[in-house]
Design a protein around this motif. Structure first.
Motif, PDB file in Angstrom:
ATOM      1  N   LEU A   1     -12.162  32.220 -34.723  1.00 14.99           N
ATOM      2  CA  LEU A   1     -10.971  33.268 -34.583  1.00 14.99           C
ATOM      3  C   LEU A   1      -9.900  32.162 -34.287  1.00 14.99           C
ATOM      4  CD1 LEU A   1     -12.485  35.777 -32.182  1.00 14.99           C
ATOM      5  CD2 LEU A   1     -12.290  35.765 -34.449  1.00 14.99           C
ATOM      6  N   HIS A   2      -8.702  32.727 -34.486  1.00 14.34           N
ATOM      7  CA  HIS A   2      -7.593  31.867 -33.899  1.00 14.34           C
ATOM      8  C   HIS A   2      -7.683  31.747 -32.511  1.00 14.34           C
ATOM      9  CE1 HIS A   2      -5.620  31.714 -37.947  1.00 14.34           C
ATOM     10  NE2 HIS A   2      -5.878  33.154 -38.141  1.00 14.34           N
ATOM     11  N   ASP A   3      -7.860  32.638 -31.699  1.00 12.64           N
ATOM     12  CA  ASP A   3      -7.786  32.548 -30.261  1.00 12.64           C
ATOM     13  C   ASP A   3      -9.226  32.912 -29.982  1.00 12.64           C
ATOM     14  OD1 ASP A   3      -7.464  32.888 -27.561  1.00 12.64           O
ATOM     15  OD2 ASP A   3      -5.900  34.332 -27.431  1.00 12.64           O
ATOM     16  N   LEU A   4     -10.201  31.922 -29.211  1.00 20.02           N
ATOM     17  CA  LEU A   4     -11.453  32.086 -28.874  1.00 20.02           C
ATOM     18  C   LEU A   4     -11.515  33.121 -27.721  1.00 20.02           C
ATOM     19  CD1 LEU A   4     -12.022  30.202 -26.069  1.00 20.02           C
ATOM     20  CD2 LEU A   4     -11.511  28.479 -27.678  1.00 20.02           C
ATOM     21  N   HIS A   5     -10.465  33.289 -26.761  1.00 19.97           N
ATOM     22  CA  HIS A   5     -10.497  34.173 -25.745  1.00 19.97           C
ATOM     23  C   HIS A   5     -10.326  35.562 -26.119  1.00 19.97           C
ATOM     24  CE1 HIS A   5     -10.081  30.838 -23.027  1.00 19.97           C
ATOM     25  NE2 HIS A   5      -9.089  30.402 -23.819  1.00 19.97           N
TER      26      HIS A   5
ATOM     27  N   TYR B   1     -25.279  43.805 -36.355  1.00 17.54           N
ATOM     28  CA  TYR B   1     -25.246  43.583 -34.859  1.00 17.54           C
ATOM     29  C   TYR B   1     -24.469  42.336 -34.649  1.00 17.54           C
ATOM     30  CZ  TYR B   1     -26.859  41.739 -30.284  1.00 17.54           C
ATOM     31  OH  TYR B   1     -26.842  41.220 -29.006  1.00 17.54           O
ATOM     32  N   LEU B   2     -23.237  42.742 -33.759  1.00 15.74           N
ATOM     33  CA  LEU B   2     -22.240  41.487 -33.435  1.00 15.74           C
ATOM     34  C   LEU B   2     -22.456  41.115 -32.125  1.00 15.74           C
ATOM     35  CD1 LEU B   2     -20.938  43.727 -35.417  1.00 15.74           C
ATOM     36  CD2 LEU B   2     -18.952  42.479 -34.885  1.00 15.74           C
ATOM     37  N   ARG B   3     -22.241  39.561 -31.964  1.00 16.04           N
ATOM     38  CA  ARG B   3     -22.551  39.094 -30.631  1.00 16.04           C
ATOM     39  C   ARG B   3     -21.321  37.870 -30.782  1.00 16.04           C
ATOM     40  NH1 ARG B   3     -28.024  35.855 -29.089  1.00 16.04           N
ATOM     41  NH2 ARG B   3     -27.284  34.529 -30.948  1.00 16.04           N
ATOM     42  N   ASP B   4     -20.638  37.933 -29.647  1.00 11.63           N
ATOM     43  CA  ASP B   4     -19.606  36.922 -29.380  1.00 11.63           C
ATOM     44  C   ASP B   4     -20.101  35.901 -28.462  1.00 11.63           C
ATOM     45  OD1 ASP B   4     -18.327  37.375 -26.151  1.00 11.63           O
ATOM     46  OD2 ASP B   4     -18.649  39.208 -27.253  1.00 11.63           O
ATOM     47  N   TRP B   5     -19.310  34.603 -28.553  1.00  9.86           N
ATOM     48  CA  TRP B   5     -19.794  33.391 -27.870  1.00  9.86           C
ATOM     49  C   TRP B   5     -20.208  33.504 -26.251  1.00  9.86           C
ATOM     50  CZ3 TRP B   5     -16.849  30.754 -24.018  1.00  9.86           C
ATOM     51  CH2 TRP B   5     -15.474  31.196 -23.765  1.00  9.86           C
TER      52      TRP B   5
ATOM     53  N   ARG C   1     -14.436  38.867 -27.851  1.00 16.47           N
ATOM     54  CA  ARG C   1     -15.142  40.191 -27.133  1.00 16.47           C
ATOM     55  C   ARG C   1     -14.351  41.190 -27.735  1.00 16.47           C
ATOM     56  NH1 ARG C   1     -17.605  40.898 -21.323  1.00 16.47           N
ATOM     57  NH2 ARG C   1     -18.879  38.983 -22.252  1.00 16.47           N
ATOM     58  N   GLN C   2     -12.807  41.240 -27.812  1.00 20.04           N
ATOM     59  CA  GLN C   2     -12.051  42.192 -28.083  1.00 20.04           C
ATOM     60  C   GLN C   2     -12.279  42.450 -29.694  1.00 20.04           C
ATOM     61  OE1 GLN C   2      -8.128  41.897 -27.051  1.00 20.04           O
ATOM     62  NE2 GLN C   2      -7.405  43.445 -28.793  1.00 20.04           N
ATOM     63  N   VAL C   3     -12.198  41.309 -30.483  1.00 17.70           N
ATOM     64  CA  VAL C   3     -12.369  41.071 -31.876  1.00 17.70           C
ATOM     65  C   VAL C   3     -13.589  41.697 -32.215  1.00 17.70           C
ATOM     66  CG1 VAL C   3     -12.411  39.864 -34.032  1.00 17.70           C
ATOM     67  CG2 VAL C   3     -10.648  39.108 -31.987  1.00 17.70           C
ATOM     68  N   ALA C   4     -14.683  41.322 -31.509  1.00 15.81           N
ATOM     69  CA  ALA C   4     -15.922  42.026 -31.966  1.00 15.81           C
ATOM     70  C   ALA C   4     -16.015  43.467 -31.573  1.00 15.81           C
ATOM     71  CB  ALA C   4     -17.045  41.362 -30.924  1.00 15.81           C
ATOM     72  N   GLU C   5     -15.452  43.975 -30.756  1.00 15.78           N
ATOM     73  CA  GLU C   5     -15.413  45.269 -30.783  1.00 15.78           C
ATOM     74  C   GLU C   5     -14.742  46.101 -31.701  1.00 15.78           C
ATOM     75  OE1 GLU C   5     -13.835  46.206 -26.873  1.00 15.78           O
ATOM     76  OE2 GLU C   5     -15.479  45.142 -25.714  1.00 15.78           O
TER      77      GLU C   5
ATOM     78  N   GLN D   1      -7.474  38.253 -36.813  1.00 24.60           N
ATOM     79  CA  GLN D   1      -7.739  37.055 -35.999  1.00 24.60           C
ATOM     80  C   GLN D   1      -8.938  36.240 -36.369  1.00 24.60           C
ATOM     81  OE1 GLN D   1      -7.256  35.648 -32.906  1.00 24.60           O
ATOM     82  NE2 GLN D   1      -5.600  37.084 -32.074  1.00 24.60           N
ATOM     83  N   VAL D   2      -9.531  36.500 -37.607  1.00 25.53           N
ATOM     84  CA  VAL D   2     -10.504  35.798 -38.069  1.00 25.53           C
ATOM     85  C   VAL D   2      -9.866  34.562 -39.042  1.00 25.53           C
ATOM     86  CG1 VAL D   2     -12.822  35.727 -39.579  1.00 25.53           C
ATOM     87  CG2 VAL D   2     -12.242  37.549 -38.008  1.00 25.53           C
ATOM     88  N   MET D   3     -10.211  33.561 -38.913  1.00 26.08           N
ATOM     89  CA  MET D   3      -9.599  32.168 -39.675  1.00 26.08           C
ATOM     90  C   MET D   3     -10.873  31.701 -40.662  1.00 26.08           C
ATOM     91  SD  MET D   3      -9.001  29.322 -36.875  1.00 26.08           S
ATOM     92  CE  MET D   3      -8.352  28.201 -37.760  1.00 26.08           C
ATOM     93  N   GLY D   4     -11.995  32.027 -40.048  1.00 27.87           N
ATOM     94  CA  GLY D   4     -13.046  31.234 -41.148  1.00 27.87           C
ATOM     95  C   GLY D   4     -14.262  32.130 -41.059  1.00 27.87           C
TER      96      GLY D   4
END
Length: 424
Positions: A238-242, A260-264, A245-249, A100-103
């Motif tokens: 990410l390719h899909d900003l929605h 430490y990870l934090r999503d938008w 939270r799932q990608v961060a987990e 899911q990570v594009m950059g």
């Protein structure tokens, strides 16, 4: 002549439809038809209003979110305690292993004071790599004439938000003083660390919160000012900003190190929660309008039942059951609800999808501006119809119309044929 397919349609449906489209042969029938039409129009306008309002709110939310994500990345990875990452290359490689990570781009984030003469403002300093910043935010592509590319390591240049520069009274080429939060120990005591920097450019993200408190510098210059050995975090797109939270987990389980990870969505949790509450309240308020229109069917059907008592009695004497009588008037009320809901859907979607044409036409006709550019961040009326809003609206309108038919239909099924025909 008999029509074959009509023989297989229940007579309750045929009679109910006939009552729904009944003409105005008498003054009483005309009044009933008028009330029925008002109920249908009320349902249509209520459904249309719900669709238009929620679509506009979705549009505003999407517009603000997109502008916000022009500065804020989808996911940020920090080193524990705000220290420099142990191995930046390894951290980036592990993050990009997720499909899911594009950059990805390194950064340093710290709070400081920015001074210009006697004016002083608290700012969020972000040290970035101008060559990689375009991979994680849209700011570098939207910034005027590639302003972030003017950040050269060792020259201590700074790019300020337009509102921040305006409040300090600085322009491109002026000097400002950056005051680091942690002081420097000297024989005379602890003195703040100061660094004079040159304003090499301004940016305007369209989001006041960031334009009034954000300053960009090269990450190598930031590392020297804040005494770090390297970037303190990684920003991801990410390719899909929605799915942030799932990608961060997922990344929290696959990446190594004390991170430490934090999503938008967590960075602006209060704002998004407020928008959702406002949407729910608007949904409830406008649903009440649909409910009022739907329950106008009660009076329509009650008058229809009173007017059709002789017809009901004749049907009962011909062998119609109370359930069949009830079904006739349920069909009549449901038809009004279905037609009103469909008309409301067509009207609401038609306006929602063409609001960018309708609103400018109204502004030109009235000589007014609904969203002045000098007051609002967004100068056009956005709209984003979503299936998740439209389907519940249609279902609720149909259910309310159906519920409104139950009591009058039940009263019709209780008509006594002998009593109804006594004075006929």
């Amino acid at each position: 002549m008999k029509i074959p397919f009509l023989q297989h349609i229940p007579y309750e449906l045929l009679i109910g439809w006939r009552y729904t489209r009944a003409g105005r042969s008498t003054r009483r029938n005309g009044f009933i038809s008028f009330i029925s039409g008002v109920s249908m129009l009320g349902i249509a306008l209520g459904v249309a209003a719900l669709i238009i309002v929620l679509s506009v709110m979705n549009g505003f939310q999407k517009e603000v979110r997109d502008r916000m994500l022009g500065v804020v990345s989808h996911i940020e990875i920090y080193a524990a305690g705000g220290q420099a990452l142990a191995d930046v290359s390894q951290t980036i490689a592990q993050a990009k292993a997720n499909p899911q990570v594009m950059g990805a781009a390194p950064f340093i984030a710290a709070q400081a004071l920015l001074a210009r003469g006697e004016d002083m403002k608290g700012v969020m300093v972000r040290g970035i790599d101008p060559a990689l910043e375009h991979e994680v935010t849209d700011l570098s592509s939207a910034a005027q004439s590639g302003v972030l590319s003017k950040l050269v390591p060792g020259e201590f240049g700074v790019v300020l938000g337009a509102e921040l520069a305006r409040s300090l009274g600085v322009r491109e080429g002026d000097k400002v003083t950056l005051v680091a939060p942690s002081g420097q120990v000297t024989p005379a005591g602890v003195v703040p660390r100061l660094k004079q920097m040159s304003v090499v450019g301004l940016f305007d993200s369209g989001h006041y919160e960031y334009d009034s408190a954000m300053a960009f510098v090269h990450w190598q210059d930031a590392a020297k000012v804040f005494r770090l050995e390297g970037p303190s975090g990684i920003r991801l797109k990410l390719h899909d900003l929605h799915q942030a939270r799932q990608v961060a987990e997922e990344l929290s389980r696959t990446m190594t190190g004390d991170l430490y990870l934090r999503d938008w969505t967590r960075q602006n949790r209060t704002w998004f929660a407020a928008v959702q509450v406002e949407k729910r309240m608007m949904f409830i308020i406008l649903t009440l309008i649909v409910a009022v229109a739907a329950f106008n069917l009660v009076s329509t059907l009650v008058m229809t039942v009173t007017d059709k008592r002789a017809d009901i009695a004749i049907l009962r004497t011909l062998g119609a059951s109370p359930g069949s009588i009830m079904g006739i008037f349920v069909v009549q009320g449901a038809m009004v609800g279905v037609i009103g809901t469909l008309a409301g859907l067509l009207l609401g979607l038609g306006i929602a999808y063409n609001i960018d044409v309708i609103v400018p036409a109204l502004e030109q006709a009235l000589g007014a501006s609904f969203l002045p550019k000098d007051i609002y961040l967004i100068s056009r009326m956005p709209s984003d119809p979503q299936q998740g809003d439209i389907v519940p609206i249609a279902v609720i309108a149909l259910v309310l119309a159906f519920v409104a038919t139950l009591y009058p239909s039940w009263r019709a099924s209780q008509v006594n044929p002998a009593e109804a025909l006594r004075y006929e």
